[in-house]
Design an enzyme around this catalytic site. Structure first.
Site, mmCIF file in Angstrom:
data_model
loop_
_atom_site.group_PDB
_atom_site.id
_atom_site.type_symbol
_atom_site.label_atom_id
_atom_site.label_comp_id
_atom_site.label_asym_id
_atom_site.label_seq_id
_atom_site.Cartn_x
_atom_site.Cartn_y
_atom_site.Cartn_z
ATOM 1 N N HIS A 1 42.489 -9.883 32.706
ATOM 2 C CA HIS A 1 43.596 -10.178 33.620
ATOM 3 C C HIS A 1 44.889 -9.564 33.074
ATOM 4 O O HIS A 1 45.105 -9.532 31.857
ATOM 5 C CB HIS A 1 43.757 -11.691 33.792
ATOM 6 C CG HIS A 1 44.707 -12.039 34.892
ATOM 7 N ND1 HIS A 1 46.062 -12.055 34.709
ATOM 8 C CD2 HIS A 1 44.483 -12.337 36.190
ATOM 9 C CE1 HIS A 1 46.647 -12.355 35.865
ATOM 10 N NE2 HIS A 1 45.711 -12.537 36.780
ATOM 11 N N GLU B 1 43.840 -5.636 40.970
ATOM 12 C CA GLU B 1 45.062 -6.438 40.963
ATOM 13 C C GLU B 1 46.246 -5.600 40.492
ATOM 14 O O GLU B 1 46.504 -5.507 39.287
ATOM 15 C CB GLU B 1 44.901 -7.632 40.010
ATOM 16 C CG GLU B 1 43.882 -8.643 40.464
ATOM 17 C CD GLU B 1 44.327 -10.060 40.092
ATOM 18 O OE1 GLU B 1 44.356 -10.902 40.984
ATOM 19 O OE2 GLU B 1 44.666 -10.301 38.931
HETATM 20 P P1 PGA Z 1 49.084 -14.466 42.582
HETATM 21 O O1 PGA Z 1 48.208 -14.181 41.273
HETATM 22 O O2 PGA Z 1 48.109 -14.691 43.719
HETATM 23 O O3 PGA Z 1 49.879 -15.702 42.264
HETATM 24 O O4 PGA Z 1 49.941 -13.265 42.808
HETATM 25 C C1 PGA Z 1 47.032 -13.422 41.333
HETATM 26 C C2 PGA Z 1 46.421 -13.278 39.967
HETATM 27 O O5 PGA Z 1 47.164 -13.113 38.990
HETATM 28 O O6 PGA Z 1 45.194 -13.329 39.807
#
Ligand code: PGA
Length: 254
Positions: A95, A165
């Site tokens: 992540h 992401e």
């Molecule tokens: P968010 O986070 O939906 O609050 O933008 C997503 C993540 O970090 O997995």
């Protein structure tokens, strides 16, 4: 194909009772969702996992991280074997918030190697920090993916899920959510890279999710453009909103 709606609770909520209530809300839809080819997965903070273990027959539970070793003198770390022994089936690795804290793609690759051996499925996060006009972010994403999957066995791709992401779209300081088209463009890149690593047939079976400022309002647009699911941070802490995203993915799968 199965769709995955993953709630990354990060370091929330601070109270176990609140966490339990949130989990129960998601659990109420989990069995029906699976029948409709949607897997909701909750990833609570590590201290709550043991308390949630008895729920793991009716809802999929994941961890937000694990260590590179099975056991040993590693103060404060969590073994993937310990997660597996609690009945956890998923672990988020790489992540961006962990990468920002110093985790490299080769650390991620080492964690993936042990997690896979413990039969956990890995949700691997990749994404660029910023977007430039020249498309340099393509290289950034591709090299992050390749380095994180270094040594990944071709025979284990059924244990792999990728979450795209973009860092600039995550969390309270997000510039904006990505658009479905932003996702689509990167998904094609990821499929190409995965094909080079594992062959086309396997590559196209690896679920590719979108994550970053997913809300009730934009969730469906990513599913509609072909995302195999969503990795949801803030909105996953709102049980009703999360359940309604799961339900709309169910309708899509019908
Ligand atoms: P968010 O986070 O939906 O609050 O933008 C997503 C993540 O970090 O997995």
């Amino acid at each position: 194909m199965m769709k995955y709606i993953v709630g990354n609770w990060k370091m929330y909520p601070v109270n176990y009772e609140d966490a339990l209530m949130l989990a129960k809300k998601v659990k109420s839809v989990a069995v029906r969702a699976r029948l409709a080819k949607v897997t909701p997965i909750i990833c609570p903070p590590m201290p709550f996992l043991a308390g949630f273990a008895k729920m793991s027959s009716s809802i999929d539970i994941g961890a937000q991280n694990c260590f590179t070793e099975i056991e040993g003198a590693h103060t404060g770390e969590t073994s993937p074997a310990q997660l597996a022994s609690l009945g956890m089936s998923y672990v988020i690795l790489g992540h961006s918030e962990r990468r920002a804290a110093g985790e490299t793609s080769s650390d991620v690759a080492a964690k993936i190697e042990v997690a896979i051996k413990q039969k956990l499925s890995v949700i691997l996060c990749v994404g660029e920090k910023a977007r430039d006009g020249q498309g340099a972010y393509f290289n950034e994403i591709a090299s992050q993916l390749r380095a994180s999957l270094e040594g990944f066995p071709t025979t284990k791709t059924s244990q792999l899920i990728i979450a795209y992401e973009p860092v600039w779209a995550i969390g309270k300081n997000a510039v904006r959510p990505a658009t479905p088209e932003d996702f689509r463009e990167v998904e094609m890149l990821l499929r190409r890279e995965l094909s080079a690593l594992f062959g086309k047939t396997k590559a196209f079976k690896v679920p590719v999710l979108y994550g970053g400022s997913v809300s009730k309002d934009n969730a469906q647009s990513f599913i509609n453009i072909g995302a195999d699911g969503l990795l949801i941070g803030r909105t996953s802490l709102d049980g009703d909103a999360f359940v309604s995203i799961v339900k709309s993915a169910m309708r899509e799968s019908e």
